[in-house]
Design an enzyme around this catalytic site. Structure first.
Site, PDB file in Angstrom:
ATOM      1  N   GLN A  42      -3.881   3.844  -6.840  1.00 59.96           N
ATOM      2  CA  GLN A  42      -2.505   4.159  -6.808  1.00 59.96           C
ATOM      3  C   GLN A  42      -1.993   4.221  -8.031  1.00 59.96           C
ATOM      4  OE1 GLN A  42      -1.563   0.990  -3.875  1.00 59.96           O
ATOM      5  NE2 GLN A  42      -0.332   2.348  -3.013  1.00 59.96           N
ATOM      6  N   HIS A  87      -7.338   1.796   0.467  1.00 62.75           N
ATOM      7  CA  HIS A  87      -7.279   2.624  -0.502  1.00 62.75           C
ATOM      8  C   HIS A  87      -8.396   2.735  -1.328  1.00 62.75           C
ATOM      9  CE1 HIS A  87      -2.695   3.608  -0.645  1.00 62.75           C
ATOM     10  NE2 HIS A  87      -2.552   2.373  -0.351  1.00 62.75           N
ATOM     11  N   GLY A  99       1.316  -5.209  -2.179  1.00 58.63           N
ATOM     12  CA  GLY A  99      -0.270  -5.070  -2.571  1.00 58.63           C
ATOM     13  C   GLY A  99      -0.269  -3.706  -3.617  1.00 58.63           C
ATOM     14  N   HIS A 152      -5.463  -3.300   4.231  1.00 57.92           N
ATOM     15  CA  HIS A 152      -4.576  -1.841   3.753  1.00 57.92           C
ATOM     16  C   HIS A 152      -4.934  -1.665   2.224  1.00 57.92           C
ATOM     17  CE1 HIS A 152      -0.697   0.546   3.170  1.00 57.92           C
ATOM     18  NE2 HIS A 152      -0.905   0.389   2.171  1.00 57.92           N
ATOM     19  N   GLU A 153      -5.148  -2.421   1.336  1.00 55.95           N
ATOM     20  CA  GLU A 153      -5.415  -2.072   0.149  1.00 55.95           C
ATOM     21  C   GLU A 153      -7.024  -1.549  -0.035  1.00 55.95           C
ATOM     22  OE1 GLU A 153      -3.321  -1.458  -1.942  1.00 55.95           O
ATOM     23  OE2 GLU A 153      -1.794  -2.612  -0.734  1.00 55.95           O
ATOM     24  N   CYS A 163       3.822   2.030   2.440  1.00 55.17           N
ATOM     25  CA  CYS A 163       3.030   2.262   1.319  1.00 55.17           C
ATOM     26  C   CYS A 163       3.597   2.692   0.050  1.00 55.17           C
ATOM     27  CB  CYS A 163       1.804   3.039   1.865  1.00 55.17           C
ATOM     28  SG  CYS A 163       0.738   3.438   0.406  1.00 55.17           S
ATOM     29  N   LEU A 164       3.333   2.247  -1.227  1.00 52.66           N
ATOM     30  CA  LEU A 164       3.959   2.587  -2.367  1.00 52.66           C
ATOM     31  C   LEU A 164       3.639   4.282  -2.727  1.00 52.66           C
ATOM     32  CD1 LEU A 164       3.635  -0.672  -4.394  1.00 52.66           C
ATOM     33  CD2 LEU A 164       5.777   0.032  -3.351  1.00 52.66           C
TER      34      LEU A 164
END
Length: 166
Positions: free
Chosen positions: A56, A140, A51, A136-137, A94-95
């Site tokens: 991000q 963000h 995701g 999760h997204e 997480c990226l």
């Protein structure tokens, strides 16, 4: 499609300020937004993520792309409108926090209201991994990271580890 240039975007890393603030709703899904979504998809796959949210990649808009393994999906202005009572704790990465994993409690099933890439409002229910990725997204989009869902001791340990790298 032949002349369509794919661009990989730079993934913002903690403690980048854009990761820590709420994001604006998308007013119109035009060609610029569709190009951003396409670039976000390519960036997510190149980084081997499941995701990716617009903040991000440095864009203050409510857009997420997700792929739980069955298909790639993009959501604009997504909102969770219902959740199950049942939840589950799992480790998440997480990226924007490379090399960090945190145990996070998430709802098992959610109902989402969102716009699709054509700008049409859709509602759907999902559960399990896809529900977790979407939650999760959406975090963000609200300026929250998995760090914010960790207990204080774990959060301090991770922040210390991350800031010592910088």
């Amino acid at each position: 499609f032949g002349f369509f240039k794919i661009m990989l975007l730079k993934i913002e890393k903690y403690p980048s300020k854009i990761l820590l603030k709420p994001n604006q709703k998308v007013e119109v899904i035009d060609e610029k937004i569709k190009k951003l979504i396409s670039d976000m998809e390519e960036t997510m796959y190149a980084a081997e993520g499941r995701g990716l949210a617009a903040p991000q990649v440095g864009v203050n808009l409510q857009i997420i792309v997700v792929d739980s393994g069955d298909k790639l999906q993009a959501f604009v202005n997504p909102e969770i409108i219902k959740t199950s009572k049942k939840s589950e704790i799992m480790e998440e990465g997480c990226l924007s926090l490379p090399g960090i994993e945190v145990k996070v409690k998430r709802f098992w099933q959610i109902e989402v209201k969102t716009l699709n890439i054509e700008g049409k409002e859709i509602k759907f229910k999902t559960e399990g991994l896809l529900a977790r990725i979407i939650q999760h997204e959406i975090d963000h989009l609200n300026g929250k990271l998995i760090l914010d869902r960790a207990n204080l001791f774990t959060r301090r340990k991770i922040i210390k580890k991350l800031t010592n790298k910088i």
